[in-house]
Design a protein around this motif. Structure first.
Motif, PDB file in Angstrom:
ATOM      1  N   GLN A  10       0.864  -1.177   0.000  1.00 44.71           N
ATOM      2  CA  GLN A  10       0.000   0.000   0.000  1.00 44.71           C
ATOM      3  C   GLN A  10       0.896   1.220   0.000  1.00 44.71           C
ATOM      4  OE1 GLN A  10      -2.865   0.108   3.190  1.00 44.71           O
ATOM      5  NE2 GLN A  10      -3.078   2.323   3.069  1.00 44.71           N
ATOM      6  N   GLY A  11       0.516   2.209  -0.738  1.00 41.76           N
ATOM      7  CA  GLY A  11       1.274   3.450  -0.716  1.00 41.76           C
ATOM      8  C   GLY A  11       1.341   4.087  -2.084  1.00 41.76           C
ATOM      9  N   PRO A  12       1.796   5.317  -2.121  1.00 42.80           N
ATOM     10  CA  PRO A  12       1.833   6.077  -3.367  1.00 42.80           C
ATOM     11  C   PRO A  12       3.014   5.679  -4.250  1.00 42.80           C
ATOM     12  CG  PRO A  12       2.760   7.395  -1.623  1.00 42.80           C
ATOM     13  CD  PRO A  12       2.260   6.120  -0.980  1.00 42.80           C
ATOM     14  N   ALA A  13       2.965   6.123  -5.479  1.00 40.98           N
ATOM     15  CA  ALA A  13       4.062   5.959  -6.428  1.00 40.98           C
ATOM     16  C   ALA A  13       4.482   7.338  -6.909  1.00 40.98           C
ATOM     17  CB  ALA A  13       3.623   5.104  -7.610  1.00 40.98           C
ATOM     18  N   THR A  14       5.725   7.454  -7.321  1.00 40.99           N
ATOM     19  CA  THR A  14       6.240   8.679  -7.911  1.00 40.99           C
ATOM     20  C   THR A  14       6.332   8.461  -9.408  1.00 40.99           C
ATOM     21  OG1 THR A  14       7.527   9.131  -5.916  1.00 40.99           O
ATOM     22  CG2 THR A  14       8.145  10.329  -7.910  1.00 40.99           C
ATOM     23  N   LEU A  15       5.701   9.341 -10.183  1.00 44.03           N
ATOM     24  CA  LEU A  15       5.600   9.189 -11.631  1.00 44.03           C
ATOM     25  C   LEU A  15       6.589  10.114 -12.336  1.00 44.03           C
ATOM     26  CD1 LEU A  15       3.970   7.869 -13.987  1.00 44.03           C
ATOM     27  CD2 LEU A  15       2.403   9.799 -13.817  1.00 44.03           C
ATOM     28  N   TYR A  16       7.321   9.545 -13.277  1.00 46.69           N
ATOM     29  CA  TYR A  16       8.291  10.291 -14.076  1.00 46.69           C
ATOM     30  C   TYR A  16       7.933  10.158 -15.553  1.00 46.69           C
ATOM     31  CZ  TYR A  16      11.123   9.802  -9.835  1.00 46.69           C
ATOM     32  OH  TYR A  16      11.573   9.826  -8.545  1.00 46.69           O
ATOM     33  N   ARG A  17       8.255  11.183 -16.323  1.00 51.77           N
ATOM     34  CA  ARG A  17       8.088  11.119 -17.770  1.00 51.77           C
ATOM     35  C   ARG A  17       9.445  11.268 -18.425  1.00 51.77           C
ATOM     36  NH1 ARG A  17       5.124  16.403 -17.332  1.00 51.77           N
ATOM     37  NH2 ARG A  17       6.753  17.957 -17.357  1.00 51.77           N
ATOM     38  N   GLY A  18       9.570  10.635 -19.586  1.00 52.91           N
ATOM     39  CA  GLY A  18      10.801  10.739 -20.355  1.00 52.91           C
ATOM     40  C   GLY A  18      10.465  10.700 -21.828  1.00 52.91           C
ATOM     41  N   ASN A  19      11.429  10.971 -22.657  1.00 55.15           N
ATOM     42  CA  ASN A  19      11.236  10.857 -24.092  1.00 55.15           C
ATOM     43  C   ASN A  19      11.198   9.383 -24.479  1.00 55.15           C
ATOM     44  OD1 ASN A  19      11.304  13.664 -24.498  1.00 55.15           O
ATOM     45  ND2 ASN A  19      13.534  13.656 -24.642  1.00 55.15           N
ATOM     46  N   PRO A 112      -1.402  24.368 -28.471  1.00 47.65           N
ATOM     47  CA  PRO A 112      -1.350  22.974 -28.909  1.00 47.65           C
ATOM     48  C   PRO A 112      -0.702  22.831 -30.284  1.00 47.65           C
ATOM     49  CG  PRO A 112      -3.523  23.845 -29.277  1.00 47.65           C
ATOM     50  CD  PRO A 112      -2.750  24.923 -28.553  1.00 47.65           C
ATOM     51  N   ASN A 113      -0.280  21.604 -30.580  1.00 50.81           N
ATOM     52  CA  ASN A 113       0.184  21.290 -31.931  1.00 50.81           C
ATOM     53  C   ASN A 113      -0.991  21.350 -32.889  1.00 50.81           C
ATOM     54  OD1 ASN A 113       2.835  20.745 -31.191  1.00 50.81           O
ATOM     55  ND2 ASN A 113       2.405  18.607 -30.756  1.00 50.81           N
ATOM     56  N   ASP A 114      -0.747  21.739 -34.121  1.00 59.01           N
ATOM     57  CA  ASP A 114      -1.780  21.728 -35.157  1.00 59.01           C
ATOM     58  C   ASP A 114      -1.380  20.789 -36.288  1.00 59.01           C
ATOM     59  OD1 ASP A 114      -3.573  23.419 -33.960  1.00 59.01           O
ATOM     60  OD2 ASP A 114      -2.736  25.218 -34.868  1.00 59.01           O
ATOM     61  N   ASP A 115      -0.706  19.706 -35.932  1.00 60.32           N
ATOM     62  CA  ASP A 115      -0.252  18.752 -36.933  1.00 60.32           C
ATOM     63  C   ASP A 115      -1.433  18.051 -37.586  1.00 60.32           C
ATOM     64  OD1 ASP A 115       2.273  19.415 -36.078  1.00 60.32           O
ATOM     65  OD2 ASP A 115       2.436  17.701 -34.735  1.00 60.32           O
ATOM     66  N   SER A 116      -1.219  17.557 -38.789  1.00 60.35           N
ATOM     67  CA  SER A 116      -2.265  16.799 -39.468  1.00 60.35           C
ATOM     68  C   SER A 116      -2.344  15.398 -38.869  1.00 60.35           C
ATOM     69  CB  SER A 116      -1.967  16.705 -40.971  1.00 60.35           C
ATOM     70  OG  SER A 116      -0.901  15.800 -41.192  1.00 60.35           O
ATOM     71  N   SER A 117      -3.401  14.691 -39.165  1.00 62.25           N
ATOM     72  CA  SER A 117      -3.563  13.339 -38.632  1.00 62.25           C
ATOM     73  C   SER A 117      -2.533  12.378 -39.204  1.00 62.25           C
ATOM     74  CB  SER A 117      -4.976  12.834 -38.918  1.00 62.25           C
ATOM     75  OG  SER A 117      -5.185  12.756 -40.314  1.00 62.25           O
ATOM     76  N   ALA A 118      -1.873  12.733 -40.272  1.00 64.62           N
ATOM     77  CA  ALA A 118      -0.845  11.872 -40.867  1.00 64.62           C
ATOM     78  C   ALA A 118       0.513  12.046 -40.195  1.00 64.62           C
ATOM     79  CB  ALA A 118      -0.722  12.171 -42.360  1.00 64.62           C
ATOM     80  N   THR A 119       0.646  13.045 -39.336  1.00 63.94           N
ATOM     81  CA  THR A 119       1.917  13.305 -38.658  1.00 63.94           C
ATOM     82  C   THR A 119       2.118  12.291 -37.540  1.00 63.94           C
ATOM     83  OG1 THR A 119       1.676  15.652 -39.137  1.00 63.94           O
ATOM     84  CG2 THR A 119       3.235  15.048 -37.408  1.00 63.94           C
ATOM     85  N   GLN A 120       3.347  11.775 -37.429  1.00 62.35           N
ATOM     86  CA  GLN A 120       3.683  10.846 -36.353  1.00 62.35           C
ATOM     87  C   GLN A 120       3.543  11.560 -35.007  1.00 62.35           C
ATOM     88  OE1 GLN A 120       4.061   7.478 -35.176  1.00 62.35           O
ATOM     89  NE2 GLN A 120       5.158   7.327 -37.098  1.00 62.35           N
ATOM     90  N   PRO A 121       2.772  11.003 -34.062  1.00 62.64           N
ATOM     91  CA  PRO A 121       2.606  11.678 -32.769  1.00 62.64           C
ATOM     92  C   PRO A 121       3.894  11.640 -31.945  1.00 62.64           C
ATOM     93  CG  PRO A 121       1.522   9.539 -32.756  1.00 62.64           C
ATOM     94  CD  PRO A 121       2.017   9.754 -34.150  1.00 62.64           C
ATOM     95  N   ALA A 122       3.936  12.474 -30.937  1.00 65.28           N
ATOM     96  CA  ALA A 122       5.106  12.569 -30.058  1.00 65.28           C
ATOM     97  C   ALA A 122       4.968  11.553 -28.928  1.00 65.28           C
ATOM     98  CB  ALA A 122       5.226  13.986 -29.505  1.00 65.28           C
ATOM     99  N   TYR A 123       5.470  10.344 -29.154  1.00 61.35           N
ATOM    100  CA  TYR A 123       5.442   9.314 -28.117  1.00 61.35           C
ATOM    101  C   TYR A 123       6.406   9.692 -27.000  1.00 61.35           C
ATOM    102  CZ  TYR A 123       3.054   6.345 -31.531  1.00 61.35           C
ATOM    103  OH  TYR A 123       2.160   5.836 -32.431  1.00 61.35           O
ATOM    104  N   SER A 124       6.138   9.173 -25.823  1.00 65.95           N
ATOM    105  CA  SER A 124       7.023   9.386 -24.689  1.00 65.95           C
ATOM    106  C   SER A 124       7.143   8.077 -23.920  1.00 65.95           C
ATOM    107  CB  SER A 124       6.493  10.513 -23.797  1.00 65.95           C
ATOM    108  OG  SER A 124       5.240  10.158 -23.250  1.00 65.95           O
ATOM    109  N   ALA A 125       7.753   8.128 -22.763  1.00 64.02           N
ATOM    110  CA  ALA A 125       7.882   6.965 -21.889  1.00 64.02           C
ATOM    111  C   ALA A 125       7.493   7.402 -20.482  1.00 64.02           C
ATOM    112  CB  ALA A 125       9.316   6.457 -21.910  1.00 64.02           C
ATOM    113  N   VAL A 126       7.053   6.451 -19.674  1.00 64.31           N
ATOM    114  CA  VAL A 126       6.763   6.741 -18.273  1.00 64.31           C
ATOM    115  C   VAL A 126       7.435   5.692 -17.401  1.00 64.31           C
ATOM    116  CG1 VAL A 126       4.601   7.987 -18.595  1.00 64.31           C
ATOM    117  CG2 VAL A 126       4.535   5.538 -18.287  1.00 64.31           C
ATOM    118  N   LEU A 127       7.747   6.114 -16.206  1.00 62.26           N
ATOM    119  CA  LEU A 127       8.374   5.259 -15.215  1.00 62.26           C
ATOM    120  C   LEU A 127       7.744   5.634 -13.893  1.00 62.26           C
ATOM    121  CD1 LEU A 127      12.217   4.880 -14.782  1.00 62.26           C
ATOM    122  CD2 LEU A 127      10.791   5.552 -12.868  1.00 62.26           C
ATOM    123  N   PHE A 128       7.383   4.650 -13.089  1.00 54.17           N
ATOM    124  CA  PHE A 128       6.941   5.012 -11.746  1.00 54.17           C
ATOM    125  C   PHE A 128       7.509   4.061 -10.720  1.00 54.17           C
ATOM    126  CE2 PHE A 128       3.210   2.640 -13.314  1.00 54.17           C
ATOM    127  CZ  PHE A 128       2.897   1.794 -12.271  1.00 54.17           C
TER     128      PHE A 128
END
Length: 186
Positions: A10-19, A112-128
């Motif tokens: 039981q307990g909280p987690a610390t969330l991190y984001r990365g590329n 916000p980004n105004d990219d077209s739907s054909a543009t590759q989205p900006a994926y990221s990673a998460v770690l907790f």
């Protein structure tokens, strides 16, 4: 089966984001904070951080047997869900998969980004990092994610404003699995 109380967590987690493709901490570094050069702490969360793994199985059947004969995994959806309690423009940009922030002497802005739907989205990673059995640390790394749900920012008289985010995992490669879970053992 006997219950081992030390296996209850039981307990909280610390969330991190990365590329996407960020250098992951070594398994042996489970008790260390992830490198600030690759991972950013998103700050406080409310209602926890959830790893959700949804498996879908196709059913195998034959005319001669009334019971299900077998099953085969046909789909897996893995996601990380949380409410970001710190409703910063950086966290808003992350929850919307990018955009542009700017700042000056007395302001910070987001567009916000105004990219077209054909543009590759900006994926990221998460770690907790959270708690594992025996009061050790558990680290979950989800290597390629994209925020996929609607974002709401509600300002109400009697409730805290949060950014509810669902980060959907995506396939990486045959050699790199979608996610990894590491428990400390000493």
């Amino acid at each position: 089966m006997a219950v081992t109380p030390d296996n209850l967590i039981q307990g909280p987690a610390t969330l991190y984001r990365g590329n996407f493709g960020a250098a992951e901490p070594a398994d042996s570094a489970i008790n260390s904070t992830p490198a600030a050069s690759a991972w950013s702490d998103i700050g406080g969360t409310t209602d926890g951080v959830k790893l959700v793994i949804e498996n879908t199985y196709g059913e195998l059947e034959v005319d001669q047997i009334v019971d299900r004969v077998g099953s085969r995994l046909t789909k897996r959806n893995t996601s990380v869900e949380t409410n970001m309690a710190e409703v910063t423009l950086d966290n808003l940009a992350y929850s919307l998969n990018g955009g542009t922030t700017a700042s000056g002497a007395s302001f910070k802005s987001y567009e916000p980004n105004d990219d077209s739907s054909a543009t590759q989205p900006a994926y990221s990673a998460v770690l907790f990092d959270g708690i594992a059995p025996q009061s050790f640390r558990r680290r979950v790394i989800v290597r390629k994610v994209l925020s996929t749900d609607s974002i709401e920012v509600a300002y109400t008289k009697d409730k805290q404003t949060v950014l509810k985010v669902k980060l959907q995992a995506h396939y990486v490669s045959p050699a790199v699995k979608t996610y990894k879970i590491v428990d400390a053992s000493s």
